[in-house]
Structure formats: structure tokens, C-alpha cells
Design a protein around this motif. Structure first.
Motif, PDB file in Angstrom:
ATOM      1  N   VAL A 121      12.168 -77.315  37.883  1.00  0.00           N
ATOM      2  CA  VAL A 121      12.481 -76.304  36.774  1.00  0.00           C
ATOM      3  C   VAL A 121      11.680 -75.112  37.253  1.00  0.00           C
ATOM      4  N   ALA A 122      10.461 -75.142  37.885  1.00  0.00           N
ATOM      5  CA  ALA A 122       9.895 -73.839  38.110  1.00  0.00           C
ATOM      6  C   ALA A 122      10.401 -73.260  39.203  1.00  0.00           C
ATOM      7  N   HIS A 123      11.024 -73.929  40.265  1.00  0.00           N
ATOM      8  CA  HIS A 123      10.988 -73.131  41.541  1.00  0.00           C
ATOM      9  C   HIS A 123      12.723 -73.143  41.948  1.00  0.00           C
ATOM     10  N   ASP A 124      13.350 -74.264  41.410  1.00  0.00           N
ATOM     11  CA  ASP A 124      14.703 -74.291  41.865  1.00  0.00           C
ATOM     12  C   ASP A 124      15.552 -74.762  40.664  1.00  0.00           C
ATOM     13  N   PRO A 125      15.598 -74.046  39.469  1.00  0.00           N
ATOM     14  CA  PRO A 125      16.178 -74.469  38.201  1.00  0.00           C
ATOM     15  C   PRO A 125      17.731 -74.617  38.585  1.00  0.00           C
ATOM     16  N   VAL A 134      10.320 -80.137  30.221  1.00  0.00           N
ATOM     17  CA  VAL A 134      11.048 -79.231  30.663  1.00  0.00           C
ATOM     18  C   VAL A 134      10.859 -77.853  30.125  1.00  0.00           C
ATOM     19  N   GLN A 153       6.134 -71.739  34.272  1.00  0.00           N
ATOM     20  CA  GLN A 153       6.309 -70.701  35.427  1.00  0.00           C
ATOM     21  C   GLN A 153       6.757 -69.297  34.867  1.00  0.00           C
ATOM     22  N   ALA A 154       7.219 -68.955  33.869  1.00  0.00           N
ATOM     23  CA  ALA A 154       7.609 -67.794  33.428  1.00  0.00           C
ATOM     24  C   ALA A 154       6.067 -67.126  33.033  1.00  0.00           C
ATOM     25  N   ALA A 207       9.208 -74.844  32.217  1.00  0.00           N
ATOM     26  CA  ALA A 207       9.837 -73.395  32.310  1.00  0.00           C
ATOM     27  C   ALA A 207       8.837 -72.283  31.650  1.00  0.00           C
ATOM     28  N   ILE A 208       8.257 -72.542  30.520  1.00  0.00           N
ATOM     29  CA  ILE A 208       7.332 -71.452  30.016  1.00  0.00           C
ATOM     30  C   ILE A 208       6.134 -71.610  30.877  1.00  0.00           C
TER      31      ILE A 208
END
Lengths: 193, 102
Positions: free
Chosen positions: B47-51, B76, B83-84, B80-81
Motif C-alpha cells: 500500500v505504501a510503496h506499490d499501490p 490498508v 505513507q502520506a 495509506a495514511i
């Protein structure tokens, strides 16, 4: 949608609302709406507050410019749903389909202001490489963007790096252009609440 | 955009500290990518690096390990939050470096 709970696991009231939306708009309910409506206290409500503030709160970037940034970030992330959704909103907000598609396909020659062009380059790098250095930021300041404009743009980057990841992970269905047009009309009227 | 800081804090606090079906430890691990073992950690990393590369199989593997759909949903969202947030914080730090020199 990869998780059944996000597709059909909503409460009775929400399902009734979805039926009403479909009836009125004659379009399918977008998967992003299904996502924020599922157990909304966990993600949908707190995230919508952030999104509304970022996309419609006070900023010297116009709504159209902010929507273009959203589309640009989505395109950088190769998120088809988000790119199409926010391109539609940006086109409607600018009142100009061509300038949005030009900015997404060839930013260096697009008819946008230098501060916006430089900011979009910065957002693209942050989205691709997950970080920025001082030179990246200095270039945007040199192009004429203010510190506040950079902070506002980085907040947009936060929001759409969340939503794009969720769209991909949960595999949002990509409907036809009419559904995105209906969504864009709604978003420009009502915002992200 | 003066309310963004508070709204972001409230969002992160809700997903990490509030009630959920995944444990707080699992949500924290997904947010910070602090676990390397097991299917949920692999999904959070993707999810963080290859969504865009996430497949049905990635979700199926996590579900087969005994994780419910609601727990997948939460993991998930947290990944996502997380990584952003790291990207946002890194960019603000770069901005602060430049502004501090002026």
C-alpha cells in the motif's frame, strides 16, 4: 471493489441513500462514496474534514488549481479512478478541458502560471520519490509561490496520496465519463463533506 | 488552511488510538511499517510503496491468514495514511530548512 463490506456492507439508511442517488443521477454510486460511507466514524468522517479544509478552505490557490493538483498527483500515482475523477472536476472548475489535459500530459509547455507549474513539479517529485530536499522547495519559492501556497499544496498532496492508495488497494471501479461528470458537478456544488 | 493541522491530528488519532477491529498494535504497525513479518505487513508495505501493483491475490493471502475484511480495511487505511504522512512531514521539513535560512 475488492472488499465486499465496502461494496455492500453499509447500513440500511446508507443503502437507501445510495438508491436515491442512483435514481436521481442515473449513474452508479462511485466507489469513493461507498468507501467514505462505510463505518464513517473510522475513516470517512475524519478524512472528509481534512479533505474539505484542504480543497475548499481558505487558500490563495483557486478551487480549479487545487483540483488540477489532485489530478496531477493521481496521474503521478497511476491511479486511473482519481485521475479521471479530478480531471473532470478541474475541467469543470476551469471551464476549459484542454488546459487541464495539457497540464497533465505536458506540464512544461502547458498554459499555467509559473508558480503553479513549479508547484506541480514539486508535488510530482514528492509523490514519486516520497521525499523532497531544500533545493526542490527553493525552486518553487523562486518561481513565485509563497510559503503558504507551498504548505497548502503539500496538504493536497497528503490527501491524494491517501485516497489514491485506497483506490488502488480496494480497486475502485472506473465508470464511464458521464458518472465522473455527475460526480464533478456534485463536488463543485457540495464540496467534500 | 489553519484547521488542517488539527484535522490531520484528529484523523491520525482516530485510526490509531480509537476503537477498531484490528488491534491498536496492528494498526500502528501498518501506519509506521514497523513490522516486517506476516501477510498484513506485506500488504501494508505494498500500500505504501506499490499501490498500483496490489492484486486480488495480495488481499486473499491476508484474508487466508485469518484477518477479517474489516481488519483489512483498517490496516490498508492506516498504511495509506502513514505513507502520506511521512511524505508530508518530509516535505514540510524541507520547507522549514529553506525558510529558516532566509
Amino acid at each position: 471493489m475488492r472488499l465486499q463490506i465496502l461494496d455492500t456492507g453499509h447500513g440500511f439508511g446508507t443503502k437507501a441513500l445510495f438508491s436515491f442517488i442512483q435514481l436521481v443521477s442515473r449513474q452508479p454510486v462511485l466507489d469513493v462514496v461507498k468507501l467514505v460511507s462505510y463505518r464513517p466514524d473510522f475513516y470517512g468522517k475524519p478524512m472528509s474534514k481534512v479533505t474539505q479544509e484542504v480543497m475548499r478552505g481558505p487558500s490563495s490557490w483557486s478551487v480549479a488549481e487545487r483540483e488540477l493538483m489532485a489530478a496531477f498527483i493521481a496521474k503521478t500515482n497511476r491511479c486511473e479512478f482519481c485521475t479521471k475523477a479530478h480531471s473532470a472536476v478541474a475541467q469543470r472548475a476551469f471551464g476549459d478541458r484542454r488546459s487541464v489535459s495539457n497540464a497533465l500530459s505536458g506540464l512544461d509547455t502547458a498554459n499555467v502560471s509559473e508558480p503553479l507549474r513549479s508547484t506541480l513539479h514539486m508535488l510530482g517529485k514528492l509523490t514519486r520519490e516520497h521525499t523532497l530536499n531544500a533545493n526542490d522547495v527553493s525552486a518553487v519559492l523562486a518561481a513565485g509561490a509563497s510559503r503558504q501556497q507551498i504548505e497548502d499544496a503539500l496538504a493536497i498532496c497528503f490527501v491524494f496520496n491517501v485516497i489514491g492508495r485506497l483506490a488502488d488497494a480496494f480497486e475502485f471501479a472506473v465508470p464511464g465519463p458521464e458518472a465522473f461528470e455527475a460526480g464533478a458537478k456534485y463536488i463543485l456544488t457540495r464540496g467534500y463533506r | 488552511m489553519s484547521n488542517i493541522t488539527e484535522a490531520r491530528k484528529a484523523l491520525v488519532a482516530r485510526i490509531l488510538e480509537g476503537a477498531g477491529q484490528a488491534s491498536r498494535a496492528d494498526r500502528q504497525a501498518a501506519f509506521h511499517l514497523s513490522s516486517t513479518a506476516g501477510p498484513p505487513a506485506a500488504l501494508a508495505e505494498k500500500v505504501a510503496h506499490d499501490p498500483a501493483g496490489i492484486s486480488d491475490e495480495d488481499i486473499a493471502v491476508v484474508r487466508a491468514s485469518g484477518i477479517s475484511e474489516d481488519q483489512v480495511f483498517e490496516i490498508v487505511v492506516c498504511a495509506a495514511i502513514g505513507q502520506a504522512s511521512r511524505q508530508y512531514d518530509a516535505a514540510l521539513a524541507a520547507l522549514e530548512t529553506v525558510i529558516g535560512k532566509e
